[in-house]
Design an enzyme around this catalytic site. Structure first.
Site, mmCIF file in Angstrom:
data_model
loop_
_atom_site.group_PDB
_atom_site.id
_atom_site.type_symbol
_atom_site.label_atom_id
_atom_site.label_comp_id
_atom_site.label_asym_id
_atom_site.label_seq_id
_atom_site.Cartn_x
_atom_site.Cartn_y
_atom_site.Cartn_z
ATOM 1 N N ARG A 285 4.135 -46.818 -14.426
ATOM 2 C CA ARG A 285 4.381 -47.773 -13.327
ATOM 3 C C ARG A 285 3.694 -49.086 -13.715
ATOM 4 O O ARG A 285 2.462 -49.130 -13.773
ATOM 5 C CB ARG A 285 3.811 -47.262 -12.017
ATOM 6 N N GLY B 50 -6.463 -10.616 8.099
ATOM 7 C CA GLY B 50 -6.056 -11.118 9.411
ATOM 8 C C GLY B 50 -5.307 -10.067 10.180
ATOM 9 O O GLY B 50 -5.029 -10.193 11.358
ATOM 10 N N CYS C 242 10.593 -37.810 -12.214
ATOM 11 C CA CYS C 242 9.260 -38.415 -12.269
ATOM 12 C C CYS C 242 8.639 -38.560 -10.891
ATOM 13 O O CYS C 242 7.572 -39.137 -10.742
ATOM 14 C CB CYS C 242 9.293 -39.752 -12.997
ATOM 15 N N LYS D 10 0.824 -1.204 0.000
ATOM 16 C CA LYS D 10 0.000 0.000 0.000
ATOM 17 C C LYS D 10 0.864 1.261 0.000
ATOM 18 O O LYS D 10 0.654 2.183 -0.794
ATOM 19 C CB LYS D 10 -0.917 -0.015 1.227
ATOM 20 N N MET E 239 -4.695 -5.872 11.377
ATOM 21 C CA MET E 239 -5.473 -4.669 11.601
ATOM 22 C C MET E 239 -5.565 -3.921 10.278
ATOM 23 O O MET E 239 -4.579 -3.753 9.581
ATOM 24 C CB MET E 239 -4.819 -3.766 12.633
ATOM 25 N N TYR F 24 13.582 -32.897 -18.946
ATOM 26 C CA TYR F 24 12.125 -32.889 -18.871
ATOM 27 C C TYR F 24 11.658 -33.079 -17.436
ATOM 28 O O TYR F 24 12.415 -33.527 -16.577
ATOM 29 C CB TYR F 24 11.518 -33.977 -19.766
ATOM 30 N N ARG G 13 -3.550 -1.315 -6.389
ATOM 31 C CA ARG G 13 -2.688 -2.503 -6.330
ATOM 32 C C ARG G 13 -3.113 -3.433 -7.457
ATOM 33 O O ARG G 13 -4.227 -3.314 -7.973
ATOM 34 C CB ARG G 13 -2.804 -3.214 -4.984
ATOM 35 N N ARG H 265 -3.415 2.843 8.462
ATOM 36 C CA ARG H 265 -3.690 1.546 7.818
ATOM 37 C C ARG H 265 -2.451 0.687 7.823
ATOM 38 O O ARG H 265 -1.332 1.198 7.718
ATOM 39 C CB ARG H 265 -4.108 1.751 6.355
ATOM 40 N N HIS I 9 -3.079 -37.657 3.619
ATOM 41 C CA HIS I 9 -2.934 -38.623 2.544
ATOM 42 C C HIS I 9 -3.972 -38.368 1.460
ATOM 43 O O HIS I 9 -3.663 -38.278 0.271
ATOM 44 C CB HIS I 9 -3.074 -40.039 3.117
ATOM 45 N N SER J 264 16.233 -40.931 -14.569
ATOM 46 C CA SER J 264 15.021 -40.227 -14.166
ATOM 47 C C SER J 264 15.034 -40.148 -12.646
ATOM 48 O O SER J 264 15.166 -41.177 -11.969
ATOM 49 C CB SER J 264 13.786 -40.977 -14.662
#
Ligand code: PEP
Ligand code: MG
Length: 891
Positions: A577, A108, A847, A29, A110, A867, A355, A99, A471, A780
C-alpha cells in the site's frame, strides 16, 4: 425421524452397536467408548442416547421422542444382563454413571453424575455385596452431593460445610478417617439438607434419578455457558449432545483400586512418554477436585518432579503394565495422542474414556512431526494435524512460563504474543516516541482508525473496552501486535496521563508487559522467550510447502515488514500500500502542497520532491524481495485524508507554495467529502490527477532499473490499479503507466520487468471482469472493499453493531474476518471465471484481510486462485492453511 429411529446404542459386554466413525450421532465420548469396546478393551458396558434425541427434544418443545423410554428400558435390561446386576435391586444393585458427550468436548455442559441408582436400600445392598460398608456409604454420600449439585442445582458448598463441621467435631483431618457409621450419619444429614433446599425429598427411585440426570444433560446444552462456548468455537447449536449411561466401576474400593487421567504424550511439550496422574482408593472427581494431591503415573515423571509419593508404575505395577499396553494400542489405533480416563477396581483395569488430546501449538507440532517420523502417520497427515490458527502462538515472542508475574488485571486475549514497553495514551505520541527508539505500549479506552499509526508504532495494545472483534483486536491481529482488549477494570484518565486498576495507578512512561495469549496485563518487564522457527516448525512447514498449490505472498510496505515476511516464507508481495509512504512525517508537507496547489504545475513541483523518496522506498523493497514479485498498488485513500489539520500545517503549506493561508483553508474545505469511502479515492485520483500515478510508476520503474544495476538481480513489479469499476478506467491508466515504463526504459537503457493489473474490489468490477481482463494482466481481490461494497456495510463503522448481528445469528462470522462465501464469494467466483474466459491463465490473487484466514484460504483454493496474500505474521498460517486446503481436495 420416524417410528423406528434408533435413539439408543449399546456398547460393552462383547457387543458394540456404535463405532468411532459415528461421533455425530453418539458424541465424542459415546463413539470412542463404543470403539474401545469393539477393540476388545475393558470398557464397563453401557449405552449412548444419541445427539438426535437432543435435537428432537429442542425441536419438539422439550419433549422426548415417544419411543425413547422403551429403547432406554431395553438397553438397561441388556446392561443388567451384561453385568448380572439389576437397576434398583436392593439385593444386587446396578449403579450407573451418566455423562454428557457432544461431538466436540464442550465445557459448560453438565459433566458427570456417578453412583446413580443408590438409595437407602441399594446402599445397604452394595454394602453387603462389596463386603465394604464404608465404601458403600462413601459412594452414597458422593452421589447425593453430586446429583443435588449438577442435576438439581443445590449449591455443593452446603454439603462441604456439613462434612467439614462433622470432621471438626470428631477431630478428623482427612476424609479417609471417617468410618462407615460416620458416612451413614453424613448421608442422613446430606439428605435432610437436600430436602430442605429442594422443598421435597431427595429422589430415591433409581428411574426417577436416571431420567433426572438425562434431562439435566439435555438441559445443559442450552445454558448460557454452553451457548457462549459454542459461539466462541463455532459449534452449531444443531449438533446437540449425547448422554452416556454406563455401569459403575469403583476406584474407591480400597488400596488395590485407583482412578486416573493420562495422556499418551506430554500435551504441553509433545515429548514422548506417558503423562498423567492417579489416586489410590478414589473416584474420578477426586483427581480433578484437588482435595487430595494426585500421584505421578510413571517413575520417569515422578523423578522429574521430585515427587516423594510412589508412582502408579511402582504402586500398582500389574495394572500399570496393562494400562501402558492399552495406551500403545489406542495411539496406534487412533494414530494420535490420546487423553484417557481409567479406573482400577480391585486390581482390574477399566477404560472410561479416550479422545484425541488437546495440546499446545508447540506440542501439536512436535507430535505431528514425531508421529510422521515414527511411521504412525504420513507427512501429509502431519500437515493436516496442526491447526493453522494455533500456529499464531508460536510466531510471537511469548512470556516465559517461569517468569514472575505482577498481574495488574486481565482482559481478553485479543492478539497473541507478549510485549513490553512504556505506557503511552496517545497514538501520535506513541509514534513519536517509538521513532525515538522507545518501546511503547499503547493504552486506550478503545481504538479507532485514527490510531492505526500509534498501534503500528507500539509493541502492543491494551484497551479498556471492546471485544475480540473490536477495532483494536482485529487490527492488532492483522499487524501481528499483541493485544489485550476489554480490560474493563482499567480506568483511564487521558488528561492526567494515567490509569488506575484497583488501588494501583500507572502513569505515562511506566513499564508494563502484556500477554496476548492469556489477556494478562503485568506491571514491569516480564521475561519473554523468542519464537523458534527451526526444528519441528521448519520440518512441518516444508511438508506443507510440498503439498500446496497456491503461493503465499504478504501485505507489506516497510522494509522491516518485507524482511519479516520473507523470513516467514513469503513468496512475494501481494499488496504494497503506497499511501503510508505519503503519510510519513517528512513527506506529508510535500503531499499537502501537491493536493492544495492550484493547477498541474504546482502539483508536479510538489511531486518532484516526493519522487526520490518513493524511489528509495521501492529500491529498499526490491532489494529484499530479489526476484520475488512485488505487487505495488498505486495511491488509494481518499484525498481529503491528506489535508492539513492544524493552522500550523496550513502555514507550512503556505510557506512552501507561496499561496495565502485562507485560500488553502478554503481548498481544504472544498475537498472534504461526506462519504469518503465511496468518494474520490483509488483510480479516481489517478484519473483526475494523472501526475500522481505517473510519479509513482516512474518511482517503481526507476527503482527496478537501479536495483538491477546495483545487484544484478532483476526485480519483478506488478503495478496494481485500485478501485477500478470500469474497463475504461483501467485502459486509460494502463496506457499511462506503460508509457512511463517506456520512457524510463529509454532514459535509463534498462528494461523494467512488470505487469499491470487491477484490484477487483467493487461489485461492478467483479461482474464486468470479462471486459476488464482485456487490459488486466492480473486480478487481486480486495475483499475488504468488496465485502464493504457488497453488503453496503462500512468497514470503519460496522464494528458498532456487528456484535448484534453475530448474536442474532444473522452472520455466523464477521464477514470482514472470514469471507462471506455465498455473497462476496459468488462475486469472486464470477470474476475469476469471466476474467479467465477473456484471458486464459489470468493470474488471480487475494489481498484483503481474508488472505490470512484459514477458512477463506480454503475458499481461495476451491476457486482456483494462484496466491493468497496476508500480513507478515500470518504467512506461515497461510502456508499451512493453503496446504490443508489442497490436501482436503486430494483425499
Ligand atoms: C481491500 O479492499 O481488500 C484492500 C486490500 O485494500 P484496502 O484494505 O487498502 O482498501
Ligand atoms: Mg481496498
Amino acid at each position: 425421524m420416524n417410528a423406528d429411529t434408533k435413539w439408543v446404542y449399546a456398547f460393552g459386554g462383547g457387543n458394540s452397536e456404535g463405532e468411532a466413525g459415528m461421533r455425530e450421532l453418539l458424541g465424542g465420548k459415546g463413539a470412542n467408548l463404543a470403539e474401545m469396546a469393539k477393540l476388545g478393551l475393558p470398557v464397563p458396558p453401557g449405552f449412548t442416547i444419541t445427539t438426535g434425541v437432543c435435537t428432537a427434544f429442542y425441536e419438539n418443545d422439550r419433549q422426548y421422542p415417544g419411543e425413547l423410554n422403551g429403547q432406554v428400558e431395553a438397553a438397561l435390561a441388556q446392561l443388567e444382563a451384561a453385568v448380572d446386576k439389576k437397576f434398583g435391586d436392593p439385593a444386587n444393585p446396578l449403579l450407573v454413571s451418566v455423562r454428557s458427550g457432544a461431538r466436540a468436548s464442550m465445557p459448560g455442559m453438565m459433566d458427570t453424575v456417578l453412583n446413580l441408582g443408590l438409595n437407602d436400600e441399594t446402599a445397604e445392598g452394595l454394602a453387603q455385596l462389596s463386603g465394604d460398608r464404608r465404601f458403600a456409604y462413601d459412594s452414597y454420600r458422593r452421589f447425593i452431593q453430586m446429583y443435588s449439585d449438577v442435576v438439581m442445582g443445590v449449591d455443593h458448598g452446603i454439603f462441604e460445610d456439613i462434612l467439614e463441621s462433622f470432621k471438626e467435631e470428631n477431630d478428623y483431618s482427612l476424609d479417609t478417617e471417617l468410618t462407615a457409621e460416620d458416612w451413614e450419619t453424613i448421608v442422613r444429614e446430606y439428605k435432610q439438607a437436600a430436602a430442605s433446599e429442594l422443598g421435597r425429598d431427595f429422589p430415591s427411585d433409581p428411574r426417577e434419578q436416571l431420567w433426572g440426570a438425562i434431562g439435566a444433560v439435555f438441559g445443559s446444552w442450552m445454558t448460557d455457558r454452553a451457548k457462549t462456548y459454542r459461539k466462541l468455537h463455532d459449534i452449531p447449536a444443531s449438533w446437540g449432545t449425547a448422554v452416556n449411561v454406563q455401569a459403575m466401576v469403583f476406584g474407591n474400593m480400597g488400596e488395590t483400586s485407583a482412578t486416573g487421567v493420562a495422556f499418551t504424550r506430554d500435551p504441553s511439550t509433545g515429548d514422548t512418554g506417558y503423562y498423567g496422574e492417579f489416586l489410590i482408593n478414589a473416584q474420578g472427581e477426586d483427581v480433578v477436585a484437588g482435595i487430595r494431591t494426585p500421584q505421578c503415573l510413571t517413575e520417569a515423571m515422578r523423578e522429574k518432579m521430585g515427587d516423594p509419593s510412589p508412582s502408579m508404575e511402582q504402586a500398582l505395577p500389574e495394572s500399570y503394565a496393562e494400562l501402558a499396553a492399552v495406551f500403545d494400542k489406542l495411539e496406534r489405533h487412533y494414530r494420535d495422542m490420546q487423553d484417557i480416563e481409567f479406573t482400577v477396581e480391585r486390581g482390574r483395569l477399566w477404560m472410561l474414556q479416550t479422545r484425541n488430546g488437546k495440546r499446545t501449538a508447540k506440542a501439536a507440532l512436535k507430535i505431528a512431526v514425531d508421529m510422521a517420523s515414527e511411521g504412525l502417520i504420513s507427512e501429509t497427515d502431519a500437515v493436516m494435524r496442526v491447526d493453522p490458527a494455533q500456529l499464531d502462538q508460536l510466531l510471537h515472542p511469548t512470556l516465559d512460563p517461569e517468569a514472575t508475574r505482577d498481574v495488574l488485571t486481565a482482559g481478553l486475549p485479543a492478539s497473541p504474543g507478549a510485549a513490553c514497553g512504556a505506557v503511552v495514551f496517545d497514538s501520535d505520541e506513541a509514534e513519536a516516541r517509538a521513532k525515538d527508539g522507545e518501546k511503547v505500549i499503547l493504552v486506550r479506552i478503545e481504538t479507532s482508525p485514527e490510531d492505526i499509526h500509534g498501534m503500528h508504532a507500539a509493541e502492543g495494545i491494551v484497551t479498556a473496552r471492546g471485544g475480540m472483534t473490536s477495532h483494536a483486536a482485529v487490527v492488532a491481529r492483522g499487524m501481528g501486535r499483541p493485544c489485550v482488549s476489554g480490560a474493563g477494570q482499567i480506568k483511564i484518565d487521558y488528561a492526567s496521563k494515567q490509569f488506575t486498576v484497583g488501588r494501583r495507578t500507572i502513569t505515562d512512561g511506566e513499564i508494563i508487559t502484556i500477554d496476548g495469549a492469556s489477556g494478562q496485563v503485568l506491571f514491569g518487564e516480564a521475561k519473554m522467550i523468542k519464537p523458534e522457527l527451526t526444528g519441528d516448525f521448519a520440518k512441518l512447514m516444508s511438508w506443507a510447502d510440498a503439498s500446496r498449490r497456491m503461493k503465499v505472498r504478504t501485505n507489506a510496505e516497510t522494509p522491516a515488514d518485507c524482511q519479516t515476511a520473507v523470513e516467514f516464507g513469503a513468496e512475494g508481495i501481494g499488496l504494497c500500500r503506497t499511501e503510508h509512504m505519503f503519510f510519513d512525517a517528512d513527506r506529508i508537507a510535500a503531499v499537502r502542497e501537491m493536493i492544495l496547489s492550484d493547477g498541474q504545475d504546482g502539483r508536479v513541483t510538489a511531486l518532484d520532491k516526493i519522487l526520490p523518496m518513493q524511489r528509495d522506498d521501492f529500491k529498499a523493497i526490491f532489494r529484499i524481495m530479489e526476484t520475488r514479485p512485488a505487487t505495488i498498488r498505486l495511491l488509494d485513500p481518499p484525498l481529503h485524508e491528506f489535508l492539513p489539520h492544524t493552522e500550523e500545517d496550513v502555514a507550512d503549506v503556505a510557506a512552501a507554495t507561496g499561496l495565502p493561508a485562507d485560500l488553502l483553508m478554503q481548498r481544504a474545505r472544498d475537498l472534504a467529502e461526506s462519504n469518503p469511502m465511496l468518494g474520490h479515492r483509488g483510480c479516481r485520483l489517478g484519473i483526475t490527477y494523472p501526475e500522481i500515478y505517473e510519479m509513482q510508476a516512474r518511482a517503481i520503474f526507476e527503482a527496478q532499473v537501479a536495483v538491477e544495476k546495483e545487484t544484478g538481480v532483476k526485480p519483478v513489479a506488478e503495478v496494481m490499479i485500485p478501485l477500478v469499476a470500469t474497463s475504461a478506467e483501467l485502459a486509460i491508466l494502463k496506457a499511462r503507466v506503460a508509457g512511463v515504463a517506456q520512457a524510463v526504459a529509454e532514459e535509463t537503457g534498462g528494461q523494467p520487468q512488470y505487469l499491470i493489473g487491477t484490484m477487483i474490489e467493487l461489485p461492478r468490477a467483479a461482474l464486468r471482469a470479462g471486459d476488464i481482463a482485456h487490459d488486466a494482466e492480473f486480478f487481486s481481490f480486495g475483499t475488504n472493499d468488496l465485502t464493504q461494497t457488497t453488503f453496503g456495510l462500512s468497514r470503519d463503522d460496522a464494528g458498532k453493531f456487528l456484535g448484534d448481528y453475530l448474536e442474532a445469528g444473522i452472520f455466523e462470522k464477521d464477514p470482514f474476518v472470514s469471507l462471506d462465501k455465498d455473497g462476496v464469494g459468488d462475486l469472486v467466483r464470477i470474476a475469476a471465471e469471466r476474467g479467465r474466459a477473456t484471458r486464459e491463465g489470468l493470474k488471480l490473487g487475494i489481498c484483503g484481510e481474508h488472505g490470512g484466514d484459514p477458512s477463506s484460504i480454503d475458499f481461495c483454493e476451491e476457486t482456483g486462485l494462484d496466491y493468497v496474500s496476508c500480513s507478515p505474521y500470518r504467512v506461515p498460517i497461510a502456508r499451512l492453511a493453503a496446504a490443508q486446503a489442497r490436501l482436503r481436495r486430494q483425499s
